[in-house]
Design an enzyme around this catalytic site. Structure first.
Site, PDB file in Angstrom:
ATOM      1  N   ASP A   9      10.101   9.440 -14.924  1.00  0.00           N
ATOM      2  CA  ASP A   9      10.890   8.514 -15.729  1.00  0.00           C
ATOM      3  C   ASP A   9      10.362   8.539 -17.162  1.00  0.00           C
ATOM      4  O   ASP A   9       9.196   8.232 -17.399  1.00  0.00           O
ATOM      5  CB  ASP A   9      10.762   7.107 -15.108  1.00  0.00           C
ATOM      6  CG  ASP A   9      11.749   6.129 -15.719  1.00  0.00           C
ATOM      7  OD1 ASP A   9      12.541   6.532 -16.590  1.00  0.00           O
ATOM      8  OD2 ASP A   9      11.703   4.949 -15.319  1.00  0.00           O
ATOM      9  N   ASP A 105      17.439   9.910 -18.157  1.00  0.00           N
ATOM     10  CA  ASP A 105      16.003  10.068 -18.449  1.00  0.00           C
ATOM     11  C   ASP A 105      15.131   9.922 -17.212  1.00  0.00           C
ATOM     12  O   ASP A 105      13.956   9.598 -17.306  1.00  0.00           O
ATOM     13  CB  ASP A 105      15.583   9.044 -19.501  1.00  0.00           C
ATOM     14  CG  ASP A 105      15.486   7.653 -18.934  1.00  0.00           C
ATOM     15  OD1 ASP A 105      16.278   7.327 -18.037  1.00  0.00           O
ATOM     16  OD2 ASP A 105      14.614   6.903 -19.370  1.00  0.00           O
ATOM     17  N   GLU A 106      15.680  10.197 -16.050  1.00  0.00           N
ATOM     18  CA  GLU A 106      14.965   9.882 -14.817  1.00  0.00           C
ATOM     19  C   GLU A 106      15.445  10.830 -13.708  1.00  0.00           C
ATOM     20  O   GLU A 106      16.639  11.069 -13.598  1.00  0.00           O
ATOM     21  CB  GLU A 106      15.358   8.444 -14.468  1.00  0.00           C
ATOM     22  CG  GLU A 106      14.567   7.727 -13.481  1.00  0.00           C
ATOM     23  CD  GLU A 106      15.233   6.364 -13.206  1.00  0.00           C
ATOM     24  OE1 GLU A 106      15.162   5.941 -12.065  1.00  0.00           O
ATOM     25  OE2 GLU A 106      15.848   5.767 -14.121  1.00  0.00           O
TER      26      GLU A 106
END
Ligand SMILES: [Mg+2]
Length: 381
Positions: A9, A105-106
């Protein structure tokens, strides 16, 4: 079979990209979402400096401005964030083809089989963090590594920001038991309130609760709650379709030209790719050899076989055929080996039983000891 899953993350991603592009923002409370005074906008992401003032994602910008009057407000630049996310995504694929994006983003990475390439799981986690930082120009990520998705995600949440947490049988209970039940996957505010009403506040309380009672109250979700209380979760990492290829490449610390050194690299690559094919239950039809000369010229050569295979011998034999035809006019910086045209291996009986048993034992030992303890004779040549 035990799995190794990472949840990666990026830390305050949009804000971090803004700081990357505007170094003058560093160390300041920064709010991405819109101009100050905007009546309708909400906070998309804020820097950790802004979080200290109580600013949170999804909060109205006007409220954020009251909490943190000195904050810098910037509008979001989605095209730029997507561009950086693509760089990060490519880093993930250096480690495994089995990547499940959760958001921009993960992502979850199934690293099963890649552990051997690193001295330990913390070293593997650090390698991911270091590669992200190097590829993006300094962005940080938090990484949780665990035997399943639930614990991997919990790991990255608990170590944020810029953290690394490996969840194992040894630290599992000390991390999991004190948590409020609301932290468990799928336990929303309603279920949490319901559990709390019966005095079940922490995961430790939940673990003490008989599964029959949970089934009575929560139906189908009962057994799942019970499993989560023990840190169990068997959902696979789903990359949205099967991976197109599995492979490894090696960049050499100094350019290689000795034929014996290069052959040794090919043997080792064939062993790694073969093992990962079998661990993921795939057979391949195409072998691709990638090589980079000292002057950075990078080329690939492929062969496609009529029948799928998943054994090291076939992989190596095909790789060596391709290698024979490569012009050795310069030293080499990199060699890579890829298997593609993947099909599920269980549909095929590819090898005589005895040969298959030997491979299975080697794979099992290599997995257990996390490095190449069992190699065939030729690798020691
Ligand atoms: Mg994030």
């Amino acid at each position: 079979m035990p799995r190794t899953i990472a949840h990666v993350d990026m830390d305050a991603f949009f804000a971090a990209v803004e700081v990357l592009d505007h170094p003058e923002y560093r160390g300041k409370p920064l709010i991405v979402g819109g101009p100050r005074g905007s009546r309708r906008g909400v906070v998309s992401t804020c820097s950790y400096e802004a979080r200290r003032y109580g600013v949170r994602s999804a909060m109205p910008l006007s409220q954020a401005a009251r909490l943190c009057p000195d904050a810098l407000f910037v509008p979001g630049r989605m095209t730029r964030y997507a561009e950086v996310a693509e760089v990060v995504r490519r880093v993930f694929h250096e480690f495994t083809p089995l990547v499940e994006p959760v958001s921009i983003d993960e992502a979850f990475l199934d690293l099963t089989g890649a552990e051997h390439l690193h001295p330990s799981l913390p070293a593997l986690g650090r390698a991911i963090k270091d590669r992200i930082a190097a590829a993006t120009g300094g962005l940080t990520a938090s990484v949780g590594i665990a035997p399943n998705k639930f614990l991997a995600k919990l790991g990255s949440e608990l170590c944020k920001p810029d953290g690394l947490l490996v969840v194992t049988g040894e630290n599992l209970d000390s991390l999991l038991l004190p948590l409020p039940v609301g932290r468990l996957w799928g336990v929303g505010p309603k279920t949490e309130a319901e559990l709390n009403r019966y005095g079940i506040k922490t995961v430790a309380d939940l673990r003490r609760t008989p599964v029959e009672w949970l089934v009575e109250r929560f139906g189908k979700f009962g057994p799942e709650l019970h499993q989560l209380a023990y840190g169990l979760d068997d959902r696979p990492v789903s990359s949205g379709g099967d991976p197109k290829s599995l492979g490894h490449e090696e960049t050499f610390p100094t350019d290689l030209s000795d034929p014996r050194d290069l052959r040794r690299v090919l043997v080792s690559l064939a062993g790694q790719v073969g093992r990962r094919l079998r661990q993921h239950g795939f057979a391949a039809r195409t072998v691709t050899l990638k090589f980079r000369y000292a002057d950075f010229t990078t080329l690939t050569r492929s062969r496609t076989l009529s029948a799928p295979f998943d054994d090291d011998d076939t992989l190596l034999a095909e790789a060596l055929k391709l290698w024979e035809k490569v012009e050795k006019k310069q030293a080499f910086r990199l060699l890579g080996l890829y298997a593609s045209g993947l099909v599920p291996a269980q549909q095929l009986s590819l090898l005589p039983d005895r040969k298959r048993q030997v491979l299975a034992v080697m794979d099992e030992l290599n997995t257990r000891f996390r490095r190449e303890v069992v190699v065939k004779g030729r690798q020691l040549e």
